[in-house]
Design an enzyme around this catalytic site. Sequence first.
Site, PDB file in Angstrom:
ATOM      1  N   GLU A 109     -19.473 -13.190  15.466  1.00 30.44           N
ATOM      2  CA  GLU A 109     -19.411 -13.548  14.043  1.00 30.44           C
ATOM      3  C   GLU A 109     -18.024 -14.027  13.642  1.00 30.44           C
ATOM      4  O   GLU A 109     -17.874 -14.774  12.688  1.00 30.44           O
ATOM      5  CB  GLU A 109     -19.791 -12.331  13.175  1.00 30.44           C
ATOM      6  CG  GLU A 109     -21.245 -12.313  12.780  1.00 30.44           C
ATOM      7  CD  GLU A 109     -21.592 -11.243  11.750  1.00 30.44           C
ATOM      8  OE1 GLU A 109     -20.732 -10.438  11.369  1.00 30.44           O
ATOM      9  OE2 GLU A 109     -22.763 -11.213  11.329  1.00 30.44           O
ATOM     10  N   HIS A 119     -28.451  -6.830  39.621  1.00 32.06           N
ATOM     11  CA  HIS A 119     -29.754  -7.132  40.214  1.00 32.06           C
ATOM     12  C   HIS A 119     -30.627  -7.949  39.271  1.00 32.06           C
ATOM     13  O   HIS A 119     -31.838  -8.008  39.426  1.00 32.06           O
ATOM     14  CB  HIS A 119     -30.427  -5.828  40.645  1.00 32.06           C
ATOM     15  CG  HIS A 119     -29.680  -5.159  41.755  1.00 32.06           C
ATOM     16  ND1 HIS A 119     -30.084  -5.193  43.066  1.00 32.06           N
ATOM     17  CD2 HIS A 119     -28.493  -4.499  41.748  1.00 32.06           C
ATOM     18  CE1 HIS A 119     -29.194  -4.559  43.828  1.00 32.06           C
ATOM     19  NE2 HIS A 119     -28.213  -4.132  43.037  1.00 32.06           N
ATOM     20  N   LYS A 132     -31.250 -16.423   5.958  1.00 32.88           N
ATOM     21  CA  LYS A 132     -31.640 -15.617   4.792  1.00 32.88           C
ATOM     22  C   LYS A 132     -32.291 -16.506   3.732  1.00 32.88           C
ATOM     23  O   LYS A 132     -33.313 -16.133   3.162  1.00 32.88           O
ATOM     24  CB  LYS A 132     -30.408 -14.931   4.180  1.00 32.88           C
ATOM     25  CG  LYS A 132     -29.861 -13.789   5.007  1.00 32.88           C
ATOM     26  CD  LYS A 132     -28.777 -13.078   4.207  1.00 32.88           C
ATOM     27  CE  LYS A 132     -28.003 -12.111   5.068  1.00 32.88           C
ATOM     28  NZ  LYS A 132     -26.817 -11.583   4.393  1.00 32.88           N
TER      29      LYS A 132
HETATM   30  O1  PA5 Z   1     -20.142  -8.092   9.691  1.00 36.17           O
HETATM   31  C1  PA5 Z   1     -20.789  -8.321   8.703  1.00 36.17           C
HETATM   32  O2  PA5 Z   1     -20.248  -8.595   7.609  1.00 36.17           O
HETATM   33  C2  PA5 Z   1     -22.303  -8.296   8.727  1.00 36.17           C
HETATM   34  O3  PA5 Z   1     -22.800  -8.012   9.986  1.00 36.17           O
HETATM   35  C3  PA5 Z   1     -22.817  -7.247   7.754  1.00 36.17           C
HETATM   36  O4  PA5 Z   1     -22.318  -5.989   8.152  1.00 36.17           O
HETATM   37  C4  PA5 Z   1     -24.327  -7.220   7.742  1.00 36.17           C
HETATM   38  O5  PA5 Z   1     -24.810  -8.482   7.405  1.00 36.17           O
HETATM   39  C5  PA5 Z   1     -24.844  -6.193   6.751  1.00 36.17           C
HETATM   40  O6  PA5 Z   1     -24.391  -6.480   5.466  1.00 36.17           O
HETATM   41  P1  PA5 Z   1     -24.436  -5.381   4.338  1.00 36.17           P
HETATM   42  O7  PA5 Z   1     -23.580  -4.240   4.756  1.00 36.17           O
HETATM   43  O8  PA5 Z   1     -23.911  -6.069   3.115  1.00 36.17           O
HETATM   44  O9  PA5 Z   1     -25.873  -4.947   4.184  1.00 36.17           O
END
Ligand code: PA5
Length: 445
Positions: free
Chosen positions: A285, A306, A420
């Site tokens: 990310e 393996h 989303k």
């Molecule tokens: O690293 C991040 O920002 C994301 O992976 C969020 O943690 C994830 O989308 C969950 O978001 P939220 O905590 O707002 O539900």
Amino acid sequence: MAITFNGAYLEGFMADHELKALAPAVKAAHEALHGKTGLGNDFLGWVDLPTNYDKEEFSRIKAAAKKIQQQADVLIVIGIGGSYLGARAVIELLKSQLYNNLKKDTPEIYFAGNNVSPSYLNEILSICEGKDVAVNVISKSGTTTEPALAFRVFKKLLEDKYGEAARERIYCTTDKARGTLKELADRMGYETFVVPDDVGGRYSVLTAVGLLPIAVAGCDLDALMAGAREAQNALMEPCVLKNDAYRYAATRFALYQKGKAMELLVSFDPCFATMAEWYKQLFGESEGKDGKGLFPGSVTFSTDLHSLGQFIQEGSKILFETFVDIKKPKQDFFIENDAANFDGLNFLSNQEMSKVNGTVMDATILAHTEGGVPCAVLEMPEITEHEVGYMIYFFEKTCAISGYLLGVNPFDQPGVESYKKNMFALLGKPGYEDRQAALKAKLSK
Ligand code: PA5
């Protein structure tokens, strides 16, 4: 030093002068990070979190963990991405990937709301039958669909079972002031914990997001934070040659520039597998944007030798490996001699199994480098709270510097929004009508 970078096996793939050539860029990245002048600089709360955390909340987390240990056989941790991976990774690494099956005096912990699988949800619900349950729902935004849907289900389960007293069993970790979850928590009187404004989800494991479930599992939070604090101090040196996190970041970047588009994080203990998932989210990310970035993958050896071993040895030369070499396992196992020796394995006898595992690693590194795969090594002395805290901070710092070397913002995740929007449109969420029509026309089913 709790984690050291060993680049000895990179000989032939990368020269020392390549690292030195990156020194100015690394120093600039360091200055941007610590001077708060780089991209995403409003999300740098994690940088001094090991020293600058809310001590009052830290005590409340410990107290809530004790309460959960007393009131529940099962804790359901609801969250997705950065809101669950860190906690799960630390619990499995410090305790076991079989944590729920161990004999223990702490609650079983199940993670929900990180998928929309009805089967998975039903399985967890059936595990809860006849048991005392508590819920820790974690969402920074407070609006993420997957955890919100799971919370609706578990909230009802608790209310049906405990009535008014359900509120004593629901713990919310969310924004300090905003969002649906915060509003609900305030209205219902749930105990709340805060995801700080300036800490993004994937950098939040050392906040209440990770700490509450980790404490419920019986891990020592003070030692975890002390380890992270040691890393915070140890990794302040701007010179790439004197800072192992920066050396690791620069090595990754140099290999990426040579066409190695994928990093495989390699461990030799399945208890590390979810930590590798956390690493994948952290780096994936943070780096994967603007058409750039290393694809972070992971393997657990010997298991995956393996399966993916063949590809790594002889397949496309698109990757490098980073081996996590844990010097001392949580438990060792002595291999006894067998007088009959029918299996011919007495050459392995009279030694600890960790020696054999270490030899599998040496053999693999030699084979893979021979096969044209660069292999870096991160050496970690043992798996304790202190070392794990250090490692978390080490990876976070490596990731931030890696992002700045790439020229991306390591602290946002704009790409996550695309699915989303489509999901909301296709599920009929009000406000997404136009997109719905366009998407439906494209779908063939
Ligand atoms: O690293 C991040 O920002 C994301 O992976 C969020 O943690 C994830 O989308 C969950 O978001 P939220 O905590 O707002 O539900």
